[in-house]
Design a protein around this motif. Structure first.
Motif, PDB file in Angstrom:
ATOM      1  N   ASP A 107       0.827  -1.206   0.000  1.00  0.00           N
ATOM      2  CA  ASP A 107       0.000   0.000   0.000  1.00  0.00           C
ATOM      3  C   ASP A 107       0.862   1.258   0.000  1.00  0.00           C
ATOM      4  O   ASP A 107       1.932   1.293   0.610  1.00  0.00           O
ATOM      5  CB  ASP A 107      -0.910   0.027   1.225  1.00  0.00           C
ATOM      6  CG  ASP A 107      -1.964  -1.069   1.191  1.00  0.00           C
ATOM      7  OD1 ASP A 107      -2.221  -1.583   0.090  1.00  0.00           O
ATOM      8  OD2 ASP A 107      -2.509  -1.412   2.243  1.00  0.00           O
ATOM      9  N   MET A 108       0.389   2.290  -0.682  1.00  0.00           N
ATOM     10  CA  MET A 108       1.063   3.575  -0.686  1.00  0.00           C
ATOM     11  C   MET A 108       0.667   4.334   0.575  1.00  0.00           C
ATOM     12  O   MET A 108      -0.505   4.363   0.951  1.00  0.00           O
ATOM     13  CB  MET A 108       0.670   4.377  -1.931  1.00  0.00           C
ATOM     14  CG  MET A 108       1.038   3.700  -3.238  1.00  0.00           C
ATOM     15  SD  MET A 108       2.826   3.474  -3.420  1.00  0.00           S
ATOM     16  CE  MET A 108       3.336   5.191  -3.590  1.00  0.00           C
ATOM     17  N   LEU A 109       1.650   4.961   1.221  1.00  0.00           N
ATOM     18  CA  LEU A 109       1.370   5.655   2.483  1.00  0.00           C
ATOM     19  C   LEU A 109       1.847   7.104   2.407  1.00  0.00           C
ATOM     20  O   LEU A 109       2.821   7.485   3.046  1.00  0.00           O
ATOM     21  CB  LEU A 109       2.036   4.926   3.644  1.00  0.00           C
ATOM     22  CG  LEU A 109       1.352   3.630   4.071  1.00  0.00           C
ATOM     23  CD1 LEU A 109       2.254   2.793   4.945  1.00  0.00           C
ATOM     24  CD2 LEU A 109       0.058   3.946   4.807  1.00  0.00           C
ATOM     25  N   GLY A 110       1.150   7.882   1.602  1.00  0.00           N
ATOM     26  CA  GLY A 110       1.454   9.299   1.502  1.00  0.00           C
ATOM     27  C   GLY A 110       0.916  10.053   2.697  1.00  0.00           C
ATOM     28  O   GLY A 110       0.379   9.469   3.651  1.00  0.00           O
ATOM     29  N   GLY A 111       1.025  11.373   2.641  1.00  0.00           N
ATOM     30  CA  GLY A 111       0.602  12.191   3.765  1.00  0.00           C
ATOM     31  C   GLY A 111      -0.862  12.035   4.124  1.00  0.00           C
ATOM     32  O   GLY A 111      -1.217  12.026   5.310  1.00  0.00           O
ATOM     33  N   ALA A 112      -1.730  11.900   3.124  1.00  0.00           N
ATOM     34  CA  ALA A 112      -3.162  11.768   3.394  1.00  0.00           C
ATOM     35  C   ALA A 112      -3.461  10.467   4.129  1.00  0.00           C
ATOM     36  O   ALA A 112      -4.259  10.435   5.072  1.00  0.00           O
ATOM     37  CB  ALA A 112      -3.951  11.830   2.089  1.00  0.00           C
ATOM     38  N   ALA A 113      -2.810   9.384   3.715  1.00  0.00           N
ATOM     39  CA  ALA A 113      -3.022   8.090   4.369  1.00  0.00           C
ATOM     40  C   ALA A 113      -2.498   8.112   5.800  1.00  0.00           C
ATOM     41  O   ALA A 113      -3.121   7.559   6.718  1.00  0.00           O
ATOM     42  CB  ALA A 113      -2.337   6.980   3.574  1.00  0.00           C
ATOM     43  N   GLN A 114      -1.358   8.752   6.012  1.00  0.00           N
ATOM     44  CA  GLN A 114      -0.793   8.842   7.353  1.00  0.00           C
ATOM     45  C   GLN A 114      -1.714   9.636   8.284  1.00  0.00           C
ATOM     46  O   GLN A 114      -1.952   9.235   9.428  1.00  0.00           O
ATOM     47  CB  GLN A 114       0.586   9.495   7.285  1.00  0.00           C
ATOM     48  CG  GLN A 114       1.617   8.663   6.541  1.00  0.00           C
ATOM     49  CD  GLN A 114       2.885   9.425   6.233  1.00  0.00           C
ATOM     50  OE1 GLN A 114       3.190  10.425   6.885  1.00  0.00           O
ATOM     51  NE2 GLN A 114       3.639   8.985   5.228  1.00  0.00           N
ATOM     52  N   ALA A 115      -2.254  10.738   7.780  1.00  0.00           N
ATOM     53  CA  ALA A 115      -3.175  11.545   8.575  1.00  0.00           C
ATOM     54  C   ALA A 115      -4.458  10.778   8.875  1.00  0.00           C
ATOM     55  O   ALA A 115      -5.026  10.902   9.965  1.00  0.00           O
ATOM     56  CB  ALA A 115      -3.497  12.843   7.841  1.00  0.00           C
ATOM     57  N   ALA A 116      -4.899   9.973   7.923  1.00  0.00           N
ATOM     58  CA  ALA A 116      -6.118   9.189   8.132  1.00  0.00           C
ATOM     59  C   ALA A 116      -5.943   8.162   9.244  1.00  0.00           C
ATOM     60  O   ALA A 116      -6.870   7.915  10.025  1.00  0.00           O
ATOM     61  CB  ALA A 116      -6.515   8.496   6.834  1.00  0.00           C
ATOM     62  N   ILE A 117      -4.758   7.572   9.339  1.00  0.00           N
ATOM     63  CA  ILE A 117      -4.495   6.602  10.405  1.00  0.00           C
ATOM     64  C   ILE A 117      -4.513   7.297  11.764  1.00  0.00           C
ATOM     65  O   ILE A 117      -5.095   6.794  12.733  1.00  0.00           O
ATOM     66  CB  ILE A 117      -3.143   5.890  10.173  1.00  0.00           C
ATOM     67  CG1 ILE A 117      -3.208   5.041   8.915  1.00  0.00           C
ATOM     68  CG2 ILE A 117      -2.766   5.017  11.376  1.00  0.00           C
ATOM     69  CD1 ILE A 117      -1.868   4.480   8.473  1.00  0.00           C
ATOM     70  N   ALA A 118      -3.888   8.462  11.846  1.00  0.00           N
ATOM     71  CA  ALA A 118      -3.894   9.212  13.106  1.00  0.00           C
ATOM     72  C   ALA A 118      -5.315   9.623  13.484  1.00  0.00           C
ATOM     73  O   ALA A 118      -5.723   9.511  14.643  1.00  0.00           O
ATOM     74  CB  ALA A 118      -2.992  10.442  12.983  1.00  0.00           C
ATOM     75  N   ALA A 119      -6.080  10.088  12.503  1.00  0.00           N
ATOM     76  CA  ALA A 119      -7.456  10.511  12.770  1.00  0.00           C
ATOM     77  C   ALA A 119      -8.319   9.340  13.217  1.00  0.00           C
ATOM     78  O   ALA A 119      -9.142   9.482  14.133  1.00  0.00           O
ATOM     79  CB  ALA A 119      -8.047  11.156  11.519  1.00  0.00           C
ATOM     80  N   SER A 120      -8.127   8.180  12.598  1.00  0.00           N
ATOM     81  CA  SER A 120      -8.945   7.026  12.964  1.00  0.00           C
ATOM     82  C   SER A 120      -8.638   6.576  14.393  1.00  0.00           C
ATOM     83  O   SER A 120      -9.523   6.061  15.093  1.00  0.00           O
ATOM     84  CB  SER A 120      -8.726   5.874  11.988  1.00  0.00           C
ATOM     85  OG  SER A 120      -7.405   5.366  12.067  1.00  0.00           O
ATOM     86  N   GLY A 121      -7.389   6.777  14.852  1.00  0.00           N
ATOM     87  CA  GLY A 121      -7.061   6.448  16.233  1.00  0.00           C
ATOM     88  C   GLY A 121      -7.880   7.283  17.203  1.00  0.00           C
ATOM     89  O   GLY A 121      -8.391   6.765  18.210  1.00  0.00           O
ATOM     90  N   LEU A 122      -8.019   8.576  16.912  1.00  0.00           N
ATOM     91  CA  LEU A 122      -8.834   9.435  17.770  1.00  0.00           C
ATOM     92  C   LEU A 122     -10.310   9.090  17.658  1.00  0.00           C
ATOM     93  O   LEU A 122     -11.037   9.066  18.650  1.00  0.00           O
ATOM     94  CB  LEU A 122      -8.617  10.910  17.387  1.00  0.00           C
ATOM     95  CG  LEU A 122      -7.581  11.668  18.225  1.00  0.00           C
ATOM     96  CD1 LEU A 122      -6.196  11.078  18.021  1.00  0.00           C
ATOM     97  CD2 LEU A 122      -7.606  13.157  17.879  1.00  0.00           C
ATOM     98  N   ARG A 123     -10.733   8.811  16.433  1.00  0.00           N
ATOM     99  CA  ARG A 123     -12.148   8.531  16.214  1.00  0.00           C
ATOM    100  C   ARG A 123     -12.584   7.273  16.978  1.00  0.00           C
ATOM    101  O   ARG A 123     -13.668   7.235  17.568  1.00  0.00           O
ATOM    102  CB  ARG A 123     -12.403   8.345  14.709  1.00  0.00           C
ATOM    103  CG  ARG A 123     -13.876   8.247  14.326  1.00  0.00           C
ATOM    104  CD  ARG A 123     -14.043   8.277  12.824  1.00  0.00           C
ATOM    105  NE  ARG A 123     -13.635   9.561  12.242  1.00  0.00           N
ATOM    106  CZ  ARG A 123     -12.559   9.734  11.489  1.00  0.00           C
ATOM    107  NH1 ARG A 123     -11.771   8.706  11.185  1.00  0.00           N
ATOM    108  NH2 ARG A 123     -12.255  10.925  11.015  1.00  0.00           N
TER     109      ARG A 123
END
Length: 228
Positions: free
Chosen positions: A189-205
């Protein structure tokens, strides 16, 4: 007519290895080659002679840079996966508003994810290998990793809502969440900035933070990280 000695590769001449760049120092070349070999072939299956051959140095030169051999190299590679995040944890907590623990947690998650996403040859995967967990190099790494878990625990307990059930300890849960990056990279999987931010956001969610809290944390994250 050339002699056999003339045809023999010269010690110290680097060979082509994935990800290797001419600007790397000899020590960095060794780490880069080992990162690739250990991940692709396994730590136990990689010999010091194979490492030296791929770097293009004599086996004795390998021990000049790493006197304890493979275990010392492994220890440094393992530490690279957690040390950058652990060293910044207290600073992140100090830079974020105390009334907004969601921001500190988001930034810590994002830094952790970025670190794992940028490791050469996905060396975060090494800690999952059975032969690595049996190595003397694993215990120091595990101690540092537990320090990261403590930071996640402090912040997580302030963010996780009472109605949200987090399996296991809060700190370990967040570490495991960030480490999904390792498996994603293994899957290609490609892990650009958007994907990295999505992982951090999902942790909070998943621990009950509101979308407004997540959006605020995301807006502040880059400024905080740039200030570290």
């Amino acid at each position: 007519m050339s002699s056999a000695d003339d045809r023999r590769p010269r010690p110290g001449r680097p060979r082509h290895t994935p990800g290797q760049e001419s600007s790397l120092s000899p020590r960095e070349q060794i780490l880069d080659v080992c990162a690739w070999l250990f991940v692709q072939r396994g730590f136990a299956a990689t010999s010091t002679r194979e490492i030296a051959d791929n770097v293009g140095i004599r086996q004795a030169s390998l021990y000049y840079h790493f006197p304890s051999g493979k275990d010392e190299i492994l220890g440094e590679l393992l530490e690279q996966s957690v040390r950058p995040t652990v060293d910044k944890a207290a600073q992140i907590e100090g830079m974020c508003p105390p009334e907004a623990p969601e921001t500190a947690l988001y930034v810590l998650l994002l830094l952790d994810v970025r670190t794992l996403a940028s490791l050469p040859h996905n060396t975060g995967f090494l800690a999952r290998l059975p032969e690595v967990t049996r190595s003397p190099a694993y215990e120091p790494y595990d101690k540092i990793r537990r320090g990261l878990g403590d930071a996640y625990e402090r912040l997580g307990r302030q963010v996780v809502h009472a109605r949200v059930v987090v399996p296991g300890t809060t700190g370990e849960w967040f570490i495991n969440h960030a480490e999904t990056v390792i498996l994603m990279r293994r899957s290609g999987d490609m892990l650009g900035g958007a994907a990295q931010a999505a992982i951090a956001a999902s942790g909070l969610r998943m621990c009950g933070a509101s979308q407004d809290q997540i959006d605020t944390a995301a807006r502040q994250a880059d400024q905080i990280l740039n200030g570290l």
